[in-house]
Design an enzyme around this catalytic site. Structure first.
Site, PDB file in Angstrom:
ATOM      1  N   GLU A 133       0.854  -1.198   0.000  1.00  0.00           N
ATOM      2  CA  GLU A 133       0.000   0.000   0.000  1.00  0.00           C
ATOM      3  C   GLU A 133       0.889   1.247   0.000  1.00  0.00           C
ATOM      4  OE1 GLU A 133      -2.669  -0.238   3.340  1.00  0.00           O
ATOM      5  OE2 GLU A 133      -3.470  -2.155   2.713  1.00  0.00           O
ATOM      6  N   HIS A 142      -7.735   1.420   2.082  1.00  0.00           N
ATOM      7  CA  HIS A 142      -7.568   1.122   3.515  1.00  0.00           C
ATOM      8  C   HIS A 142      -8.354   2.125   4.386  1.00  0.00           C
ATOM      9  CE1 HIS A 142      -4.709  -1.005   6.517  1.00  0.00           C
ATOM     10  NE2 HIS A 142      -5.829  -0.667   7.111  1.00  0.00           N
ATOM     11  N   GLY A 202     -12.132   1.057   8.195  1.00  0.00           N
ATOM     12  CA  GLY A 202     -12.297   1.379   9.611  1.00  0.00           C
ATOM     13  C   GLY A 202     -12.360   2.874   9.883  1.00  0.00           C
TER      14      GLY A 202
HETATM   15  N1  LIG Z   1      -9.316  -2.006   6.922  1.00  0.00           N
HETATM   16  C1  LIG Z   1      -9.383  -1.392   8.084  1.00  0.00           C
HETATM   17  O1  LIG Z   1      -9.544  -0.173   8.128  1.00  0.00           O
HETATM   18  C2  LIG Z   1      -9.289  -2.198   9.364  1.00  0.00           C
HETATM   19  C3  LIG Z   1      -9.815  -1.653  10.556  1.00  0.00           C
HETATM   20  C4  LIG Z   1      -9.786  -2.421  11.717  1.00  0.00           C
HETATM   21  C5  LIG Z   1      -9.227  -3.694  11.701  1.00  0.00           C
HETATM   22  N2  LIG Z   1      -8.704  -4.190  10.552  1.00  0.00           N
HETATM   23  C6  LIG Z   1      -8.118  -5.547  10.514  1.00  0.00           C
HETATM   24  O2  LIG Z   1      -9.129  -6.466  10.949  1.00  0.00           O
HETATM   25  C7  LIG Z   1      -8.526  -7.466  11.772  1.00  0.00           C
HETATM   26  C8  LIG Z   1      -9.577  -8.033  12.724  1.00  0.00           C
HETATM   27  O3  LIG Z   1      -9.967  -7.035  13.661  1.00  0.00           O
HETATM   28  P1  LIG Z   1     -10.766  -7.407  15.006  1.00  0.00           P
HETATM   29  O4  LIG Z   1     -10.928  -6.131  15.774  1.00  0.00           O
HETATM   30  O5  LIG Z   1     -11.966  -8.199  14.677  1.00  0.00           O
HETATM   31  O6  LIG Z   1      -9.677  -8.319  15.738  1.00  0.00           O
HETATM   32  P2  LIG Z   1      -9.928  -9.347  16.921  1.00  0.00           P
HETATM   33  O7  LIG Z   1      -8.588  -9.571  17.533  1.00  0.00           O
HETATM   34  O8  LIG Z   1     -11.060  -8.927  17.779  1.00  0.00           O
HETATM   35  O9  LIG Z   1     -10.382 -10.698  16.154  1.00  0.00           O
HETATM   36  C9  LIG Z   1      -9.516 -11.446  15.347  1.00  0.00           C
HETATM   37  C10 LIG Z   1     -10.032 -12.874  15.356  1.00  0.00           C
HETATM   38  O10 LIG Z   1      -9.270 -13.637  14.410  1.00  0.00           O
HETATM   39  C11 LIG Z   1      -9.109 -14.942  14.964  1.00  0.00           C
HETATM   40  N3  LIG Z   1      -8.010 -15.619  14.277  1.00  0.00           N
HETATM   41  C12 LIG Z   1      -6.676 -15.489  14.462  1.00  0.00           C
HETATM   42  N4  LIG Z   1      -6.012 -16.299  13.620  1.00  0.00           N
HETATM   43  C13 LIG Z   1      -6.950 -16.941  12.875  1.00  0.00           C
HETATM   44  C14 LIG Z   1      -6.892 -17.902  11.819  1.00  0.00           C
HETATM   45  N5  LIG Z   1      -5.731 -18.378  11.366  1.00  0.00           N
HETATM   46  N6  LIG Z   1      -8.058 -18.327  11.282  1.00  0.00           N
HETATM   47  C15 LIG Z   1      -9.255 -17.875  11.728  1.00  0.00           C
HETATM   48  N7  LIG Z   1      -9.377 -16.968  12.739  1.00  0.00           N
HETATM   49  C16 LIG Z   1      -8.234 -16.518  13.302  1.00  0.00           C
HETATM   50  C17 LIG Z   1      -8.870 -14.705  16.436  1.00  0.00           C
HETATM   51  O11 LIG Z   1      -9.133 -15.868  17.209  1.00  0.00           O
HETATM   52  C18 LIG Z   1      -9.866 -13.575  16.725  1.00  0.00           C
HETATM   53  O12 LIG Z   1     -11.109 -14.083  17.171  1.00  0.00           O
HETATM   54  C19 LIG Z   1      -7.391  -6.717  12.481  1.00  0.00           C
HETATM   55  O13 LIG Z   1      -6.348  -7.589  12.861  1.00  0.00           O
HETATM   56  C20 LIG Z   1      -6.925  -5.719  11.450  1.00  0.00           C
HETATM   57  O14 LIG Z   1      -5.844  -6.263  10.710  1.00  0.00           O
HETATM   58  C21 LIG Z   1      -8.726  -3.473   9.386  1.00  0.00           C
END
Ligand SMILES: NC(=O)c1ccc[n+]([C@@H]2O[C@H](COP(=O)([O-])OP(=O)(O)OC[C@H]3O[C@@H](n4cnc5c(N)ncnc54)[C@H](O)[C@@H]3O)[C@@H](O)[C@H]2O)c1
Length: 309
Positions: A265, A284, A287
């Site tokens: 990115e 991106h 969020g």
């Molecule tokens: N695009 C954006 O603007 C934006 C904004 C916020 C978050 N995000 C991304 O979204 C992701 C998720 O956010 P969240 O707040 O839900 O996180 P979170 O930590 O609450 O949830 C992540 C989940 O993924 C699960 N997990 C981990 N490894 C895994 C695997 N191999 N297979 C299946 N599940 C698995 C974990 O057990 C957990 O329940 C963040 O890590 C971040 O990278 C992107």
């Protein structure tokens, strides 16, 4: 002497003002783009606040010799060397949950638009071809299967919204115990990744990028998806084989895709994704909304202040 906070990316103004009333704040939203100035600012920092563009590792992290706290204006920690921080006793504070609503709404928007096919016809309508025949192939969300890979904060919120639309929601998350309350948000038992990819009409990724999840949706796994299914990735770019995804869209082996995050990115000029059909790209921002910016910044200001004391 007041503790010093370096903020190297954009933070909402009222939250910066709140910190500045109590601490010595060095707020330069473009500091991330000037590594030398950033490195010069860090030795004095007790706290460092970043979004996802600042690479908190290596020489920069070493330059921050008195650092006690890192505030992350977002959720993923893949831009931070969390191990090195742990070894030095530096507390890393993500804004968990504060932008989940914005991401979940983005996923629903993308799913509805993707199933219906309405994102992809503006040019044709503008050109006067009125492609109503093509747009008559759109599908409703009700009754379709949404497969969530990762059932954390964002996955659970997305599940709730999708169920309200009458979608059937299934999930894969090997780190959630079978009795975890999160499973109440979805229908049916926990799925393997392969089962989920085979069953879903819309697949949405909500896992962190780690060495384990890098390349999670490789060519072999992508090939398990239904030919008319949609892939939504708001999590992290490194999770999906972009070249294979583009090839599948071009060959009509996948219905559509919405990508908010990319392997590199901003996207390099010669990306395999360029010109791929039925592909919605955003920079991106899943969020990021006015509301989530306020919540994320307020939460990090409060938590960093608590940590500094
Ligand atoms: N695009 C954006 O603007 C934006 C904004 C916020 C978050 N995000 C991304 O979204 C992701 C998720 O956010 P969240 O707040 O839900 O996180 P979170 O930590 O609450 O949830 C992540 C989940 O993924 C699960 N997990 C981990 N490894 C895994 C695997 N191999 N297979 C299946 N599940 C698995 C974990 O057990 C957990 O329940 C963040 O890590 C971040 O990278 C992107």
């Amino acid at each position: 002497m007041n503790a010093r906070i370096v903020i190297s990316e954009f933070m909402d103004a009222p939250a910066v003002a709140q910190l500045a009333a109590r601490y010595d704040v060095d707020y330069r939203p473009k500091l991330v783009d000037d590594p030398r100035a950033l490195e010069a600012a860090l030795p004095a920092a007790d706290a460092w606040i970043v979004r996802n563009r600042t690479a908190v590792r290596g020489a920069l992290l070493e330059a921050a010799a008195r650092l006690r706290v890192i505030g992350r204006l977002g959720v993923g920690l893949d831009n931070i060397d969390v191990e090195a921080c742990r070894a030095r006793g530096i507390q890393v504070i993500p804004a968990s949950g504060a932008n989940a609503e914005s991401v979940a709404e983005y996923v629903i928007t993308a799913a509805l638009g993707g199933l219906r096919g309405i994102f992809f016809w503006t040019r044709a309508v503008e050109a006067g071809t009125l492609p109503r025949q093509m747009l008559s192939q759109g599908r409703e969300a009700r009754g379709k299967v949404l497969g969530l890979v990762g059932l954390g904060s964002i996955g659970q919120l997305t599940a709730r919204k999708a169920r309200a639309l009458g979608m059937r929601v299934i999930a894969h998350d090997p780190y959630l115990a079978a009795g975890d309350a999160a499973w109440n948000e979805v229908q049916g038992p926990p799925r393997t990744l392969e089962q989920l990819l085979t069953e879903s009409d819309v697949v949405s990724l909500h896992v962190p990028l780690t060495p384990e999840t890098r390349g999670l949706l490789n060519a072999q796994r992508l090939s398990l998806m239904k030919r008319d299914a949609m892939l939504i990735n708001t999590a992290r770019g490194g999770l999906v084989d972009e070249a294979e995804l583009a090839a599948m869209l071009r060959a009509g082996r996948l219905g559509s895709a919405a990508l908010d995050v990319f392997e590199v990115e901003p996207l390099p000029a010669r990306t395999a994704l360029a010109g791929a059909p039925r592909l919605l790209c955003t920079p991106h921002v899943a969020g990021i909304t006015i509301e989530s910016n306020e919540r994320v910044s307020a939460l990090i200001a409060q938590r960093v202040a608590e940590a500094l004391g």
